[in-house]
Design a protein around this motif. Structure first.
Motif, PDB file in Angstrom:
ATOM      1  N   GLY A 175      26.837  30.926  69.732  1.00 57.06           N
ATOM      2  CA  GLY A 175      26.339  29.817  68.919  1.00 57.06           C
ATOM      3  C   GLY A 175      25.581  30.235  67.677  1.00 57.06           C
ATOM      4  N   SER A 176      24.933  31.387  67.716  1.00 60.11           N
ATOM      5  CA  SER A 176      24.160  31.842  66.556  1.00 60.11           C
ATOM      6  C   SER A 176      24.968  32.703  65.582  1.00 60.11           C
ATOM      7  CB  SER A 176      22.940  32.645  67.031  1.00 60.11           C
ATOM      8  OG  SER A 176      23.362  33.794  67.774  1.00 60.11           O
ATOM      9  N   HIS A 177      26.202  32.987  65.921  1.00 60.73           N
ATOM     10  CA  HIS A 177      27.040  33.819  65.044  1.00 60.73           C
ATOM     11  C   HIS A 177      27.351  33.043  63.765  1.00 60.73           C
ATOM     12  CE1 HIS A 177      30.425  36.201  63.580  1.00 60.73           C
ATOM     13  NE2 HIS A 177      30.020  37.164  64.408  1.00 60.73           N
ATOM     14  N   PRO A 178      27.297  33.718  62.602  1.00 59.80           N
ATOM     15  CA  PRO A 178      27.486  32.998  61.330  1.00 59.80           C
ATOM     16  C   PRO A 178      28.847  32.318  61.199  1.00 59.80           C
ATOM     17  CG  PRO A 178      27.479  35.395  61.001  1.00 59.80           C
ATOM     18  CD  PRO A 178      26.983  35.146  62.382  1.00 59.80           C
ATOM     19  N   TYR A 179      29.871  32.851  61.885  1.00 59.65           N
ATOM     20  CA  TYR A 179      31.199  32.243  61.758  1.00 59.65           C
ATOM     21  C   TYR A 179      31.497  31.223  62.863  1.00 59.65           C
ATOM     22  CZ  TYR A 179      32.086  35.911  58.362  1.00 59.65           C
ATOM     23  OH  TYR A 179      32.012  36.735  57.274  1.00 59.65           O
ATOM     24  N   TYR A 180      30.595  31.139  63.851  1.00 54.61           N
ATOM     25  CA  TYR A 180      30.892  30.261  64.980  1.00 54.61           C
ATOM     26  C   TYR A 180      30.904  28.794  64.566  1.00 54.61           C
ATOM     27  CZ  TYR A 180      30.841  28.065  69.548  1.00 54.61           C
ATOM     28  OH  TYR A 180      31.179  27.300  70.634  1.00 54.61           O
ATOM     29  N   ALA A 181      29.940  28.382  63.749  1.00 60.63           N
ATOM     30  CA  ALA A 181      29.861  26.978  63.335  1.00 60.63           C
ATOM     31  C   ALA A 181      31.127  26.564  62.584  1.00 60.63           C
ATOM     32  CB  ALA A 181      28.624  26.737  62.482  1.00 60.63           C
ATOM     33  N   GLN A 182      31.619  27.451  61.725  1.00 60.21           N
ATOM     34  CA  GLN A 182      32.843  27.146  60.980  1.00 60.21           C
ATOM     35  C   GLN A 182      34.029  27.007  61.930  1.00 60.21           C
ATOM     36  OE1 GLN A 182      33.739  30.041  57.953  1.00 60.21           O
ATOM     37  NE2 GLN A 182      35.667  29.045  57.348  1.00 60.21           N
ATOM     38  N   TRP A 183      34.133  27.940  62.880  1.00 66.20           N
ATOM     39  CA  TRP A 183      35.222  27.874  63.865  1.00 66.20           C
ATOM     40  C   TRP A 183      35.111  26.618  64.720  1.00 66.20           C
ATOM     41  CZ3 TRP A 183      34.948  28.126  69.303  1.00 66.20           C
ATOM     42  CH2 TRP A 183      36.181  28.230  69.948  1.00 66.20           C
ATOM     43  N   ARG A 184      33.867  26.280  65.133  1.00 69.30           N
ATOM     44  CA  ARG A 184      33.654  25.087  65.947  1.00 69.30           C
ATOM     45  C   ARG A 184      34.097  23.831  65.202  1.00 69.30           C
ATOM     46  NH1 ARG A 184      27.744  23.856  66.029  1.00 69.30           N
ATOM     47  NH2 ARG A 184      28.400  23.104  63.977  1.00 69.30           N
ATOM     48  N   ASP A 185      33.694  23.700  63.950  1.00 65.42           N
ATOM     49  CA  ASP A 185      34.070  22.514  63.178  1.00 65.42           C
ATOM     50  C   ASP A 185      35.582  22.418  63.037  1.00 65.42           C
ATOM     51  OD1 ASP A 185      31.400  21.993  62.942  1.00 65.42           O
ATOM     52  OD2 ASP A 185      31.236  22.731  60.868  1.00 65.42           O
ATOM     53  N   HIS A 186      36.221  23.570  62.845  1.00 65.83           N
ATOM     54  CA  HIS A 186      37.683  23.583  62.738  1.00 65.83           C
ATOM     55  C   HIS A 186      38.324  23.126  64.048  1.00 65.83           C
ATOM     56  CE1 HIS A 186      41.754  24.932  61.791  1.00 65.83           C
ATOM     57  NE2 HIS A 186      41.755  25.582  62.946  1.00 65.83           N
ATOM     58  N   GLU A 187      37.822  23.618  65.168  1.00 59.85           N
ATOM     59  CA  GLU A 187      38.385  23.255  66.470  1.00 59.85           C
ATOM     60  C   GLU A 187      38.166  21.785  66.785  1.00 59.85           C
ATOM     61  OE1 GLU A 187      40.229  25.217  68.752  1.00 59.85           O
ATOM     62  OE2 GLU A 187      40.377  26.269  66.827  1.00 59.85           O
ATOM     63  N   VAL A 188      37.013  21.244  66.454  1.00 62.47           N
ATOM     64  CA  VAL A 188      36.746  19.828  66.705  1.00 62.47           C
ATOM     65  C   VAL A 188      37.644  18.960  65.825  1.00 62.47           C
ATOM     66  CG1 VAL A 188      35.007  18.006  66.547  1.00 62.47           C
ATOM     67  CG2 VAL A 188      34.384  20.236  67.475  1.00 62.47           C
ATOM     68  N   ALA A 189      37.854  19.354  64.589  1.00 67.88           N
ATOM     69  CA  ALA A 189      38.757  18.603  63.711  1.00 67.88           C
ATOM     70  C   ALA A 189      40.180  18.628  64.260  1.00 67.88           C
ATOM     71  CB  ALA A 189      38.711  19.186  62.295  1.00 67.88           C
ATOM     72  N   ARG A 190      40.594  19.789  64.777  1.00 70.47           N
ATOM     73  CA  ARG A 190      41.932  19.902  65.370  1.00 70.47           C
ATOM     74  C   ARG A 190      42.046  19.025  66.617  1.00 70.47           C
ATOM     75  NH1 ARG A 190      44.682  23.503  68.823  1.00 70.47           N
ATOM     76  NH2 ARG A 190      42.758  24.641  69.255  1.00 70.47           N
ATOM     77  N   LEU A 191      40.987  18.986  67.397  1.00 69.96           N
ATOM     78  CA  LEU A 191      40.964  18.148  68.588  1.00 69.96           C
ATOM     79  C   LEU A 191      41.063  16.674  68.221  1.00 69.96           C
ATOM     80  CD1 LEU A 191      40.546  17.864  71.665  1.00 69.96           C
ATOM     81  CD2 LEU A 191      38.080  17.956  71.253  1.00 69.96           C
ATOM     82  N   ARG A 192      40.329  16.262  67.206  1.00 69.12           N
ATOM     83  CA  ARG A 192      40.399  14.868  66.758  1.00 69.12           C
ATOM     84  C   ARG A 192      41.812  14.510  66.304  1.00 69.12           C
ATOM     85  NH1 ARG A 192      37.136  10.809  64.907  1.00 69.12           N
ATOM     86  NH2 ARG A 192      35.248  12.031  65.299  1.00 69.12           N
ATOM     87  N   GLU A 193      42.442  15.430  65.575  1.00 70.54           N
ATOM     88  CA  GLU A 193      43.800  15.177  65.094  1.00 70.54           C
ATOM     89  C   GLU A 193      44.776  15.021  66.262  1.00 70.54           C
ATOM     90  OE1 GLU A 193      47.210  17.280  62.255  1.00 70.54           O
ATOM     91  OE2 GLU A 193      45.185  18.121  62.382  1.00 70.54           O
ATOM     92  N   GLN A 194      44.637  15.868  67.274  1.00 71.62           N
ATOM     93  CA  GLN A 194      45.510  15.770  68.447  1.00 71.62           C
ATOM     94  C   GLN A 194      45.309  14.449  69.184  1.00 71.62           C
ATOM     95  OE1 GLN A 194      44.263  19.400  70.408  1.00 71.62           O
ATOM     96  NE2 GLN A 194      46.188  20.417  69.902  1.00 71.62           N
ATOM     97  N   LEU A 195      44.060  14.054  69.370  1.00 70.54           N
ATOM     98  CA  LEU A 195      43.770  12.787  70.042  1.00 70.54           C
ATOM     99  C   LEU A 195      44.304  11.609  69.231  1.00 70.54           C
ATOM    100  CD1 LEU A 195      40.119  13.498  71.232  1.00 70.54           C
ATOM    101  CD2 LEU A 195      42.050  12.985  72.737  1.00 70.54           C
ATOM    102  N   SER A 196      44.143  11.676  67.922  1.00 67.16           N
ATOM    103  CA  SER A 196      44.628  10.588  67.066  1.00 67.16           C
ATOM    104  C   SER A 196      46.137  10.439  67.179  1.00 67.16           C
ATOM    105  CB  SER A 196      44.229  10.849  65.605  1.00 67.16           C
ATOM    106  OG  SER A 196      42.821  10.828  65.457  1.00 67.16           O
ATOM    107  N   ARG A 197      46.844  11.566  67.241  1.00 70.27           N
ATOM    108  CA  ARG A 197      48.300  11.494  67.398  1.00 70.27           C
ATOM    109  C   ARG A 197      48.671  10.856  68.736  1.00 70.27           C
ATOM    110  NH1 ARG A 197      48.536  16.825  65.088  1.00 70.27           N
ATOM    111  NH2 ARG A 197      48.856  17.700  67.179  1.00 70.27           N
ATOM    112  N   GLU A 198      47.961  11.231  69.801  1.00 72.95           N
ATOM    113  CA  GLU A 198      48.219  10.636  71.113  1.00 72.95           C
ATOM    114  C   GLU A 198      47.998   9.130  71.077  1.00 72.95           C
ATOM    115  OE1 GLU A 198      48.854  11.828  74.393  1.00 72.95           O
ATOM    116  OE2 GLU A 198      49.520  13.721  73.539  1.00 72.95           O
ATOM    117  N   ILE A 199      46.909   8.708  70.463  1.00 69.41           N
ATOM    118  CA  ILE A 199      46.571   7.291  70.398  1.00 69.41           C
ATOM    119  C   ILE A 199      47.596   6.536  69.563  1.00 69.41           C
ATOM    120  CG2 ILE A 199      44.863   5.633  69.571  1.00 69.41           C
ATOM    121  CD1 ILE A 199      42.763   7.922  70.127  1.00 69.41           C
ATOM    122  N   ASP A 200      47.945   7.086  68.410  1.00 65.66           N
ATOM    123  CA  ASP A 200      48.933   6.433  67.545  1.00 65.66           C
ATOM    124  C   ASP A 200      50.276   6.309  68.253  1.00 65.66           C
ATOM    125  OD1 ASP A 200      47.040   6.220  65.579  1.00 65.66           O
ATOM    126  OD2 ASP A 200      47.741   7.965  64.435  1.00 65.66           O
TER     127      ASP A 200
END
Length: 280
Positions: free
Chosen positions: A187-212
């Motif tokens: 969690g304290s790694h400088p690149y972790y926050a960027q990776w986390r935000d990317h993964e959450v955005a990807r997760l949202r996109e996948q869920l949105s496709r399922e819902i649509d």
């Protein structure tokens, strides 16, 4: 074939909100409301018919009182008593009447999870052939704010389909709880926050496709809002309910006859809103 809403009453004062909700649901859906009460099969035969008549009269009087209190229209109704074990008879009646919905009341004290697990309502939830509503809140209006916990499971897809079809005029919030690996260690790694935000955005996109994809199969569906929150499912769902107080939570379940999920147990031991459980 006429659709049927089956309401099971134990004649308690705590059942009044569920009674009124069953009335509102049946009338709104143009369905028949079948009201049943399960009598003790060991009542002496000489008093059985007197008790049965008194129960029917009491239910009819309560029906009229609730209609006046909440200004509700009366659907076509049938009042009936049966004798036996409550959950067995309610499940049997739901099958025989081909009920589209079962409504029961919630009258356990908050936090009594152990008692709840053996309650009639929980046994009905585990075995009913159709969605079950556990109603505890005064039904002053139709459900407007509906919360649907979702993930990528077939169970969640089934509950979402039920909510979309049954409540086309409501506001639906779809809630997903997420966690990522390595949060504690990285969690304290400088690149972790960027990776986390990317993964959450990807997760949202996948869920949105399922819902649509699901919504494209249906007609007349309501607008939905997708919300992603970090944490364990029970923590996220419980916190969201306390902050936003939805009218109804629609949850899917693959519960086995003698086991209830942690989410189901949490919702029914802390009834901040009405709950609809849709078994796959």
């Amino acid at each position: 074939m006429t659709r049927t809403v089956l309401f099971a009453t134990d004649l308690s004062a705590e059942n009044r909100a569920a009674f009124a909700r069953a009335l509102r649901l049946a009338y709104a859906d143009g369905a028949q409301l079948d009201i049943i009460h399960v009598l003790d099969p060991y009542l002496p035969r000489r008093v059985f018919h007197d008790v049965e008549a008194a129960v029917v009269d009491d239910i009819a009087a309560t029906l009229n009182d609730i209609r006046e209190d909440y200004a509700l229209e009366a659907p076509q109704t049938l009042i009936q008593t049966v004798a036996g074990a409550p959950y067995v008879e309610i499940i049997r009646e739901a099958h025989e009447r081909q009920a589209g919905l079962v409504v029961v009341g919630m009258h356990r004290k908050r936090g009594q999870k152990d008692l709840l697990m053996g309650a009639t309502s929980m046994r009905i939830l585990r075995s009913a052939p159709c969605p079950v509503v556990v109603a505890s809140q005064p039904p002053t209006q139709p459900w407007q704010s509906i919360l649907v916990p979702i993930d990528f499971s077939l169970t969640a897809r089934h509950s979402l389909r039920e909510a979309l079809q049954r409540f086309p005029d409501a506001s639906l919030t779809l809630l997903h709880a997420w966690r990522l690996p390595g949060e504690r260690e990285l969690g304290s790694h400088p690149y972790y926050a960027q990776w986390r935000d990317h993964e959450v955005a990807r997760l949202r996109e996948q869920l949105s496709r399922e819902i649509d994809s699901l919504m494209s199969e249906l007609a007349g569906v309501p607008d939905v809002e997708l919300v992603l929150e970090h944490g364990a499912p029970c923590e996220v769902l419980g916190g969201y309910i306390k902050r936003h107080t939805p009218d109804l939570v629609v949850i899917g379940s693959r519960d086995q006859p003698h086991h209830a999920s942690e989410l189901t147990a949490m919702l029914l031991s802390e009834p901040h809103c009405d709950v609809m459980l849709c078994r796959v």
